[in-house]
Design a protein around this motif. Structure first.
Motif, mmCIF file in Angstrom:
data_model
loop_
_atom_site.group_PDB
_atom_site.id
_atom_site.type_symbol
_atom_site.label_atom_id
_atom_site.label_comp_id
_atom_site.label_asym_id
_atom_site.label_seq_id
_atom_site.Cartn_x
_atom_site.Cartn_y
_atom_site.Cartn_z
ATOM 1 N N ASP A 51 -3.916 26.386 -22.151
ATOM 2 C CA ASP A 51 -3.074 27.582 -22.164
ATOM 3 C C ASP A 51 -2.636 28.049 -20.768
ATOM 4 O O ASP A 51 -2.191 29.185 -20.610
ATOM 5 N N GLY A 52 -2.778 27.198 -19.766
ATOM 6 C CA GLY A 52 -2.258 27.504 -18.424
ATOM 7 C C GLY A 52 -1.450 26.321 -17.962
ATOM 8 O O GLY A 52 -0.858 25.613 -18.769
ATOM 9 N N GLY A 53 -1.473 26.079 -16.646
ATOM 10 C CA GLY A 53 -0.732 24.929 -16.123
ATOM 11 C C GLY A 53 -0.081 25.254 -14.790
ATOM 12 O O GLY A 53 -0.655 25.995 -13.977
ATOM 13 N N MET A 54 1.122 24.742 -14.605
ATOM 14 C CA MET A 54 1.764 24.847 -13.285
ATOM 15 C C MET A 54 2.048 26.290 -12.855
ATOM 16 O O MET A 54 2.233 26.542 -11.663
ATOM 17 N N VAL B 252 -13.370 28.742 -10.134
ATOM 18 C CA VAL B 252 -13.321 27.831 -11.285
ATOM 19 C C VAL B 252 -12.354 28.445 -12.295
ATOM 20 O O VAL B 252 -12.468 29.629 -12.615
ATOM 21 N N ALA B 253 -11.392 27.650 -12.774
ATOM 22 C CA ALA B 253 -10.452 28.161 -13.780
ATOM 23 C C ALA B 253 -10.933 27.776 -15.169
ATOM 24 O O ALA B 253 -11.446 26.671 -15.362
ATOM 25 N N LEU B 254 -10.770 28.696 -16.104
ATOM 26 C CA LEU B 254 -11.125 28.412 -17.499
ATOM 27 C C LEU B 254 -9.852 28.418 -18.345
ATOM 28 O O LEU B 254 -9.038 29.340 -18.251
ATOM 29 N N TYR B 255 -9.710 27.398 -19.141
ATOM 30 C CA TYR B 255 -8.565 27.283 -20.048
ATOM 31 C C TYR B 255 -9.084 27.017 -21.454
ATOM 32 O O TYR B 255 -10.142 26.402 -21.630
ATOM 33 N N THR B 256 -8.312 27.422 -22.458
ATOM 34 C CA THR B 256 -8.653 27.069 -23.832
ATOM 35 C C THR B 256 -7.792 25.893 -24.268
ATOM 36 O O THR B 256 -6.572 25.882 -24.028
ATOM 37 N N VAL B 257 -8.430 24.927 -24.893
ATOM 38 C CA VAL B 257 -7.708 23.759 -25.391
ATOM 39 C C VAL B 257 -6.943 24.151 -26.654
ATOM 40 O O VAL B 257 -7.489 24.805 -27.548
ATOM 41 N N GLY B 258 -5.672 23.767 -26.707
ATOM 42 C CA GLY B 258 -4.851 24.036 -27.899
ATOM 43 C C GLY B 258 -4.525 22.732 -28.592
ATOM 44 O O GLY B 258 -5.418 22.038 -29.086
ATOM 45 N N SER B 259 -3.255 22.357 -28.526
ATOM 46 C CA SER B 259 -2.848 21.167 -29.279
ATOM 47 C C SER B 259 -3.309 19.877 -28.596
ATOM 48 O O SER B 259 -3.404 19.804 -27.366
ATOM 49 N N ILE B 260 -3.612 18.900 -29.418
ATOM 50 C CA ILE B 260 -4.009 17.579 -28.898
ATOM 51 C C ILE B 260 -3.053 16.564 -29.521
ATOM 52 O O ILE B 260 -2.862 16.538 -30.740
ATOM 53 N N LYS B 261 -2.416 15.801 -28.643
ATOM 54 C CA LYS B 261 -1.405 14.861 -29.140
ATOM 55 C C LYS B 261 -1.786 13.439 -28.764
ATOM 56 O O LYS B 261 -1.962 13.135 -27.586
ATOM 57 N N ASP B 262 -1.906 12.603 -29.784
ATOM 58 C CA ASP B 262 -2.231 11.195 -29.545
ATOM 59 C C ASP B 262 -0.975 10.352 -29.609
ATOM 60 O O ASP B 262 -0.220 10.441 -30.575
ATOM 61 N N ILE B 263 -0.770 9.551 -28.604
ATOM 62 C CA ILE B 263 0.287 8.544 -28.691
ATOM 63 C C ILE B 263 -0.457 7.206 -28.672
ATOM 64 O O ILE B 263 -0.899 6.771 -27.595
ATOM 65 N N PRO B 264 -0.678 6.620 -29.832
ATOM 66 C CA PRO B 264 -1.548 5.449 -29.917
ATOM 67 C C PRO B 264 -1.160 4.374 -28.905
ATOM 68 O O PRO B 264 0.008 4.044 -28.740
ATOM 69 N N GLY B 265 -2.171 3.911 -28.223
ATOM 70 C CA GLY B 265 -1.978 2.848 -27.236
ATOM 71 C C GLY B 265 -1.364 3.328 -25.946
ATOM 72 O O GLY B 265 -1.161 2.551 -25.005
#
Ligand SMILES: Cc1ncc(COP(=O)(O)O)c(C=O)c1O
Length: 427
Positions: free
Chosen positions: A317-320, A296-309
């Motif tokens: 903090d991880g990814g590819m 199981v991988a654990l990541y911390t949530v950082g920025s959250i970006k909303d693009i309405p609609g």
């Protein structure tokens, strides 16, 4: 089941694995963090071994995840090991893996690969005519190298139709259709440096429908009947490869290890009897089905970006760099919040990584309770083909790995440092 066998939700409402609170693990070790559940690794190994009994061998395919701390657990369960390079063999040797249980595969082996396999006393799986020449160079007179010979049975497991085509169009193994397989067996039997224990095949990975494996086995048994008739050769071992799939989301319903081994053993017994062949020992080499469900991988949530609609991006903090599977194969995952694993989903978000690629998306359209900066995201079923394919792209050090069991966590791989990024550079 997506989560490791030891998972539970504790009094604090947090997800726990191996008796360890994942929020606590993330706090102490940092993120991204890969958590492996020892109980799951052992139970998967034990299920394969029990199903096989004395009728064959189970090898773990090291390419799925090869860390000495992990390999030692697999070795202690009695499994053999499949490696594909002198590098993987080196890791296995450093882990103290019993060398008589190691099989060395690979197309385009180098002389160094063959020499390393011979020196270690591993079994070599011949993949092309070039391997015969390498063995002549490497094996001293009077010595013999234990070998299997890889055949491409021509079953395309990915088509779901299991069409027996494409024998010629594979970089792996000796094709049956072209006559290469029979010629290779003849050559192997004639070469003094080779002790040919049997044949081997592998048809693919993440397979749920075992008809492809059964069809490949039937094709291999037809070949055995032909080899006995033409060359008087009857092998002691028949390798059926790996390939058993696992669940990445609730929609996945793969066969169990017992069903996988049981189906193959039944097909082997039936097929050998039908052709009046002596039944060879079955060799299987699962990778994903052992390591995958344990991680199981654990990541911390950082920025959250909303693009309405349009979309809500939740960046972690991880990814590819630590998990390229979504980008490479379109793999799907079903993350949850380690601090609220049973929370009802209230939003659909896209989990983005922190690498400079638009395609660095771990999960599109994940259903989660409300996500906030600082939350710990848990990604199940990442034990196989994530860290073994990991990179230092963008100068991000690779994650730490902990093994958890009975309320204790053991660091088996430390987090890389910025200096590790320069380890091979000439400064
Ligand atoms: C020859 C061989 N054996 C075993 C495996 C392990 O496969 P899996 O992890 O799907 O069980 C692979 C992976 O593709 C392979 O190429």
């Amino acid at each position: 089941m997506l989560l490791p066998v030891s998972h539970r939700v504790n009094e604090r409402g947090h997800l726990e694995i191996g008796g360890c609170d994942l929020i606590e693990l993330a706090r102490r070790h940092g993120t991204p963090l890969y958590v492996y559940d020892e109980a799951t690794v052992r139970s998967r190994c034990q299920e394969f071994m029990a199903a096989m009994g004395k009728r064959g061998e189970v090898l773990y395919s090291a390419k799925a995840f090869a860390s000495p701390g992990f390999l030692r657990i697999v070795a202690s369960e009695g499994l053999g090991l499949e490696v594909v390079s002198a590098g993987e063999l080196h890791i296995a040797l450093r882990a103290g893996y019993p060398t008589a249980r190691i099989y060395f595969l690979g197309n385009n082996k180098s002389e160094e690969d063959v020499a390393a396999a011979f020196a270690a006393g591993a079994t070599l799986v011949l993949d092309g005519f070039h391997d015969f020449e390498l063995l002549r160079r490497v094996v001293p007179a009077g010595h013999r190298q234990r070998c299997l010979l890889r055949v491409s049975p021509g079953v395309d497991a990915q088509t779901h139709a299991f069409i027996a085509t494409g024998q010629l169009d594979s970089k792996f193994g000796f094709s049956i259709e072209s006559g290469a397989a029979r010629a290779a067996v003849e050559e192997a039997l004639a070469q003094d440096s080779i002790h040919l224990e049997g044949l081997h095949s592998h048809i693919g990975s993440q397979i749920f429908d075992l008809r492809g494996h059964v069809q490949a086995l039937e094709i291999m048994l037809d070949l055995l009947a032909q080899l006995r008739a033409e060359q008087g050769y009857e092998p002691h071992k028949l390798g059926a490869g790996g390939g058993l799939g696992i669940a990445y989301t609730d929609a996945d319903d793969p066969p169990t290890p017992s069903q996988f081994v049981g189906t193959l053993l039944a097909a082997l017994e039936r097929g050998a009897a039908l052709r009046s062949l002596r039944q060879p020992a079955l060799v299987v080499e699962p990778g994903r089905a052992i390591a995958g469900p344990a991680g199981v991988a654990l990541y911390t949530v950082g920025s959250i970006k909303d693009i309405p609609g349009v979309r809500r991006y939740v960046a972690v903090d991880g990814g590819m760099g630590d998990n390229i599977r979504p980008k490479l194969y379109g793999a799907r995952y079903q993350p949850l919040l380690a601090g609220d694993p049973e929370g009802s989903p209230t939003e659909t978000v896209t989990i983005a990584g922190k690498y400079c690629e638009s395609t660095d998306i771990l999960v599109s359209d994940a259903q989660l309770p409300e996500v906030r900066e600082g939350d710990i995201l848990a990604m199940p079923a990442v034990g196989a083909y994530c860290l073994s394919l990991a990179s230092q792209y963008n100068g991000l050090p690779r994650p730490a790995v902990v093994m958890v069991a009975d309320g204790r966590d053991r660091l088996i791989r430390r987090r890389e440092t910025y200096d590790d990024l320069l380890a091979a550079e000439i400064l």
